[in-house]
Design a protein around this motif. Structure first.
Motif, PDB file in Angstrom:
ATOM      1  N   ASN A 263     100.227  56.864  27.043  1.00  0.00           N
ATOM      2  CA  ASN A 263     101.533  57.068  27.682  1.00  0.00           C
ATOM      3  C   ASN A 263     101.433  57.100  29.204  1.00  0.00           C
ATOM      4  O   ASN A 263     102.234  56.501  29.901  1.00  0.00           O
ATOM      5  CB  ASN A 263     102.168  58.372  27.201  1.00  0.00           C
ATOM      6  N   ASP A 264     100.437  57.838  29.712  1.00  0.00           N
ATOM      7  CA  ASP A 264     100.307  58.027  31.158  1.00  0.00           C
ATOM      8  C   ASP A 264      98.896  57.710  31.645  1.00  0.00           C
ATOM      9  O   ASP A 264      98.472  58.135  32.698  1.00  0.00           O
ATOM     10  CB  ASP A 264     100.664  59.468  31.529  1.00  0.00           C
ATOM     11  N   HIS A 265      98.157  56.975  30.824  1.00  0.00           N
ATOM     12  CA  HIS A 265      96.772  56.649  31.171  1.00  0.00           C
ATOM     13  C   HIS A 265      96.331  55.398  30.418  1.00  0.00           C
ATOM     14  O   HIS A 265      97.058  54.879  29.580  1.00  0.00           O
ATOM     15  CB  HIS A 265      95.841  57.822  30.838  1.00  0.00           C
TER      16      HIS A 265
ATOM     17  N   ASP B 113      93.980  57.651  34.838  1.00  0.00           N
ATOM     18  CA  ASP B 113      95.354  58.144  34.848  1.00  0.00           C
ATOM     19  C   ASP B 113      96.218  57.264  35.738  1.00  0.00           C
ATOM     20  O   ASP B 113      95.772  56.783  36.779  1.00  0.00           O
ATOM     21  CB  ASP B 113      95.406  59.601  35.340  1.00  0.00           C
ATOM     22  N   GLY B 114      97.460  57.062  35.311  1.00  0.00           N
ATOM     23  CA  GLY B 114      98.394  56.239  36.075  1.00  0.00           C
ATOM     24  C   GLY B 114      99.240  55.401  35.133  1.00  0.00           C
ATOM     25  O   GLY B 114      99.226  55.602  33.918  1.00  0.00           O
ATOM     26  N   ASP B 115      99.975  54.452  35.688  1.00  0.00           N
ATOM     27  CA  ASP B 115     100.826  53.560  34.902  1.00  0.00           C
ATOM     28  C   ASP B 115      99.935  52.602  34.111  1.00  0.00           C
ATOM     29  O   ASP B 115      99.269  51.744  34.701  1.00  0.00           O
ATOM     30  CB  ASP B 115     101.755  52.780  35.844  1.00  0.00           C
ATOM     31  N   PRO B 116      99.910  52.716  32.768  1.00  0.00           N
ATOM     32  CA  PRO B 116      98.975  51.926  31.980  1.00  0.00           C
ATOM     33  C   PRO B 116      99.168  50.410  32.113  1.00  0.00           C
ATOM     34  O   PRO B 116      98.190  49.668  32.166  1.00  0.00           O
ATOM     35  CB  PRO B 116      99.211  52.383  30.540  1.00  0.00           C
TER      36      PRO B 116
END
Length: 104
Positions: A9-11, A88-91
């Motif tokens: 979701n966020d990684h 981590d970040g926008d996948p």
């Protein structure tokens, strides 16, 4: 081409095969192992002791993806050549950057 990435979701989870003492810090494309799993091939000039090679890998990825080192962590394979890294970040954004690296 099979991607070495799994999106969360966020990684993003990235499978890497690291070659320490590789003479230079670079990525060598994507390889598929016998079990059919893809991994990004990376080499670093650091030695595989006291986490130096892992730190060099994280620094290389951080610089290549233009993100802070603090967003990258080793999830598994701390002392093995095969590693899983969490970034981590926008996948979707991360995946496109990694796919560009893998195409080198």
């Amino acid at each position: 081409m099979i991607s070495p990435c799994r999106l969360g979701n966020d990684h993003l989870l990235l499978a890497v095969r690291l070659t320490p003492n590789g003479g230079r810090n670079a990525f060598d494309g994507v390889d598929v192992s016998a079990d059919g799993l893809a991994h990004l091939k990376a080499r670093v000039s650091a030695v595989p002791e006291k986490g130096k090679a892992n730190k060099a890998l994280i620094a290389l990825l951080s610089k290549s993806l233009k993100i802070p080192k603090s967003l990258i962590s080793v999830v598994s394979g701390d002392t093995a050549r095969q590693k899983i890294l969490r970034i981590d970040g926008d996948p979707e954004d991360l995946k496109s950057k990694i796919d560009a690296l893998a195409a080198i």
